[in-house]
Motif scaffolding. Structure first.
Motif, PDB file in Angstrom:
ATOM      1  N   ILE A 134      10.355  46.599  44.281  1.00 36.94           N
ATOM      2  CA  ILE A 134      11.755  45.658  44.564  1.00 36.94           C
ATOM      3  C   ILE A 134      12.373  45.284  43.134  1.00 36.94           C
ATOM      4  CG2 ILE A 134      12.555  43.265  44.938  1.00 36.94           C
ATOM      5  CD1 ILE A 134       9.712  43.178  46.645  1.00 36.94           C
ATOM      6  N   THR A 158      12.133  40.506  39.656  1.00 38.75           N
ATOM      7  CA  THR A 158      12.539  39.257  40.314  1.00 38.75           C
ATOM      8  C   THR A 158      11.510  38.430  40.702  1.00 38.75           C
ATOM      9  OG1 THR A 158      12.629  40.062  42.641  1.00 38.75           O
ATOM     10  CG2 THR A 158      14.583  40.536  41.345  1.00 38.75           C
ATOM     11  N   GLY A 159      11.994  37.257  41.069  1.00 39.59           N
ATOM     12  CA  GLY A 159      11.238  36.197  41.307  1.00 39.59           C
ATOM     13  C   GLY A 159      10.347  36.498  42.835  1.00 39.59           C
ATOM     14  N   GLN A 160      11.411  37.056  43.717  1.00 37.59           N
ATOM     15  CA  GLN A 160      11.048  37.493  45.138  1.00 37.59           C
ATOM     16  C   GLN A 160       9.726  38.794  44.908  1.00 37.59           C
ATOM     17  OE1 GLN A 160      11.448  36.472  48.033  1.00 37.59           O
ATOM     18  NE2 GLN A 160      10.840  38.245  49.130  1.00 37.59           N
ATOM     19  N   ALA A 161       9.870  39.544  43.870  1.00 36.16           N
ATOM     20  CA  ALA A 161       8.752  40.397  43.775  1.00 36.16           C
ATOM     21  C   ALA A 161       7.383  39.969  43.192  1.00 36.16           C
ATOM     22  CB  ALA A 161       9.361  41.396  42.626  1.00 36.16           C
ATOM     23  N   ILE A 167       6.534  36.879  44.068  1.00 37.03           N
ATOM     24  CA  ILE A 167       6.183  36.285  45.451  1.00 37.03           C
ATOM     25  C   ILE A 167       5.535  37.435  46.404  1.00 37.03           C
ATOM     26  CG2 ILE A 167       6.588  34.953  47.414  1.00 37.03           C
ATOM     27  CD1 ILE A 167       8.587  33.580  45.817  1.00 37.03           C
ATOM     28  N   GLN A 168       5.952  38.276  46.538  1.00 38.85           N
ATOM     29  CA  GLN A 168       5.670  39.496  47.086  1.00 38.85           C
ATOM     30  C   GLN A 168       4.293  40.164  46.967  1.00 38.85           C
ATOM     31  OE1 GLN A 168       6.839  40.797  50.039  1.00 38.85           O
ATOM     32  NE2 GLN A 168       8.019  39.167  50.239  1.00 38.85           N
ATOM     33  N   VAL A 206       8.075  42.397  52.537  1.00 38.51           N
ATOM     34  CA  VAL A 206       9.049  43.371  52.719  1.00 38.51           C
ATOM     35  C   VAL A 206       8.144  44.689  53.194  1.00 38.51           C
ATOM     36  CG1 VAL A 206      10.618  42.140  51.243  1.00 38.51           C
ATOM     37  CG2 VAL A 206       8.941  43.954  50.376  1.00 38.51           C
ATOM     38  N   ALA A 218       4.812  45.284  43.299  1.00 39.52           N
ATOM     39  CA  ALA A 218       5.887  44.694  43.890  1.00 39.52           C
ATOM     40  C   ALA A 218       7.059  44.747  43.093  1.00 39.52           C
ATOM     41  CB  ALA A 218       5.624  43.313  44.523  1.00 39.52           C
ATOM     42  N   TYR A 246       6.377  37.965  56.152  1.00 38.77           N
ATOM     43  CA  TYR A 246       6.787  37.501  54.898  1.00 38.77           C
ATOM     44  C   TYR A 246       6.922  38.583  53.996  1.00 38.77           C
ATOM     45  CZ  TYR A 246       6.558  32.886  57.084  1.00 38.77           C
ATOM     46  OH  TYR A 246       6.507  31.908  57.921  1.00 38.77           O
TER      47      TYR A 246
END
Length: 93
Positions: free
Chosen positions: A53, A56-59, A61-62, A9, A49, A7
């Protein structure tokens, strides 16, 4: 069971040992209480993160995932070492 690193990156994996080293440095300092180390590492993981990255929201979470892996990995290591030492003392009796 799936591996949690699936999960994370690829670029984010470098943050795990970096956070573990920072955590170890904080642990060795006498002025920083151990119980606050995971909370101190969390924003660092998120910032790392975001730096990799982008914002972002993804960052976010990462960042949470890599911090979790760093803290969890450290705890697993400590538990295995502690278990080995306690088993050795039982065998000596």
């Amino acid at each position: 069971m799936e591996d949690i690193t699936e999960y994370i990156v690829g670029d984010g994996l470098i943050l795990i040992p970096a956070l573990m080293v920072i955590g170890k440095i904080l642990k060795e300092s006498v002025i920083f209480p151990d119980r606050w180390i995971p909370l101190f590492l969390l924003p660092l993981g998120i910032l790392g993160a975001v730096g990799l990255i982008g914002l972002t929201g993804q960052a976010v979470i990462q960042g949470i995932l890599v911090t979790g892996m760093a803290v969890y990995g450290n705890q697993i290591f400590k538990q295995l070492i502690h278990k080995d030492k306690s088993e050795g003392s039982r065998n000596d009796q």
